[in-house]
Write an enzyme that holds these catalytic residues in place. Sequence first.
Site, short mmCIF file in Angstrom:
data_model
loop_
_atom_site.label_atom_id
_atom_site.label_comp_id
_atom_site.label_asym_id
_atom_site.label_seq_id
_atom_site.Cartn_x
_atom_site.Cartn_y
_atom_site.Cartn_z
N LYS A 57 0.91 -1.20 0.06
CA LYS A 57 -0.16 -0.01 -0.20
C LYS A 57 0.87 1.11 0.10
O LYS A 57 1.28 1.65 1.05
CB LYS A 57 -0.87 0.12 1.11
CG LYS A 57 -2.17 0.70 0.94
CD LYS A 57 -1.88 2.16 1.03
CE LYS A 57 -1.76 3.01 2.18
NZ LYS A 57 -1.90 4.22 2.06
N GLU A 64 9.41 1.52 11.33
CA GLU A 64 10.50 2.63 11.04
C GLU A 64 9.65 3.99 11.31
O GLU A 64 9.02 4.36 10.27
CB GLU A 64 11.29 2.41 9.83
CG GLU A 64 12.60 3.27 9.99
CD GLU A 64 12.71 4.68 9.23
OE1 GLU A 64 12.28 5.66 9.82
OE2 GLU A 64 12.58 4.52 7.82
N CYS A 99 13.58 11.39 7.27
CA CYS A 99 13.62 10.97 8.81
C CYS A 99 15.03 10.98 9.51
O CYS A 99 14.80 11.11 10.63
CB CYS A 99 12.77 9.82 8.96
SG CYS A 99 13.63 8.43 8.13
N GLU A 121 9.03 16.31 15.28
CA GLU A 121 9.59 16.33 14.09
C GLU A 121 8.65 17.08 13.13
O GLU A 121 7.67 17.06 12.95
CB GLU A 121 9.37 14.70 13.60
CG GLU A 121 9.92 14.43 12.21
CD GLU A 121 9.85 13.01 11.98
OE1 GLU A 121 10.91 12.55 11.00
OE2 GLU A 121 8.89 12.53 12.01
#
Length: 487
Positions: free
Chosen positions: A180, A255, A288, A386
């Site tokens: 997906k 992750e 990231c 973040e």
Amino acid sequence: MTTISVAGAEIDTRHYIGGQRVSSAETFTNTSPIDGTFLGEISRGGQSEADAAVAAARAAFPAWAALGPQGRGVLLHKLADLIEENNETLSQLETMDNGSLLRSHRRGVMPRVAMNIRFFADWAINELHHEKFETRGHTNNVSWDPSGVAVLITPWNAPLMLATWKIGPALAAGDTVVLKPAEWTPLSASFFADLTKQAGIPDGVFNVVQGYGKEIGSALVAHPDINRISFTGSVPTAKVIARAAADNLTPCSFELGGKSPMIVLEDADLDLAAEIAVEQYDNAGQVCLSGTRIFVHENIADEFAKKFGEKASAIKQGDPRDENTDIGPQIHQVHFDRVKGFVDRAKAEGQEIVWGGEPNDELGGLFFKPTLVKNPTEGSEIVTSEIFGPVLCMMTFKTDEEVIERANGTEFGLAAVVVSGNQEHAKKITDVLVAGTIWVNCFFVRDLRAPFGGSKKSGIGRDGGTWSFDFYADVKNTVVSPNGWKE
């Protein structure tokens, strides 16, 4: 329309299930972040498409598993060859869909996509073994058995490369796959599905379903007939997936986010440090792993800031299809607004913005200027959350003990960067940093043999080498007695 033309390639907008194209009653709109160009309407899946994809993968599993590493490896090598042959098409397509640099796709990203497939195919054949060992005269034999159907949910910042970090080991391990992709970047996954067909990978072994996480994503992760879930994305979404997976005890690999430190020690080479710091703006900050919290020893902070400014001022922001461009746009208006919101709130709090801090009005659209916040308030959201955009914070420190405490003082633990001119000093710091990957005097060096993943809320599990197969396979130990044999 079931096909659209993007960057000279014909892309099927339907799902790929059981080797066939399957449409949905509903669609969602796909546009390019470069200039807002309408790319097409994409089939939007839900429960029925999730059920069909899982059923196709389940039906294809026994034969795919039975091929063994050698048999699977032949087909996976054909797939890697096709990726290499279509490097330019994939590069152009990915740039149009997610706004990353075309030069990076051509030279690094798409070659890495092929490598991801080839590496894990070879690892399963040549490296996936454990030496036999004895227990009171009994022989232990460790093996890795295919686990079944793997659901892979992948992000938009490096769509095909990050997808194949999962696809490669899953298929090499003998699992079948339902992918997906992120709804903002569905196109390369669809083209990739066509390549798997050309490579001769049997129908149902690889499937692609498109749509929103709350719809088809939720249906997939709660499905009772899957065996693995691998997800790259945000912490809140991972929590939702984990709750859904818990009902079926489906193993998950995550992750997740990062707010990584970059530590510039007093003995650092400042030219190198400034160069590495500017690299943290890579992919418009949509990485990231980026060391977005830059800690600089107070004795060298002014000189470092000067060198950083010189290098940062040379960054060219613009059309990612231009070979001279260094930074492109943010991925989507929703994400652009999120990045801008962080910076606007920092301004309102009185934080000092010394670079950027606003949209690039000359370019318009989704382009946000590379931004540097100097000495923000400890604990403020610009320091702790973040942002996933071109926003860095630069802070000073006095002692090693102080910087270690501050660097580790976050809920994340994905990566870290240390710049030092003394090996012992660098090791003193790296030994106590909490992170899955630490780079010393470098950045973004990634070997597929090495473990990759995050500590704390940055993830669960590790990818790379045998660590990947430990997740995508059922690790089995067969203990053989020396007694009872008749021959």
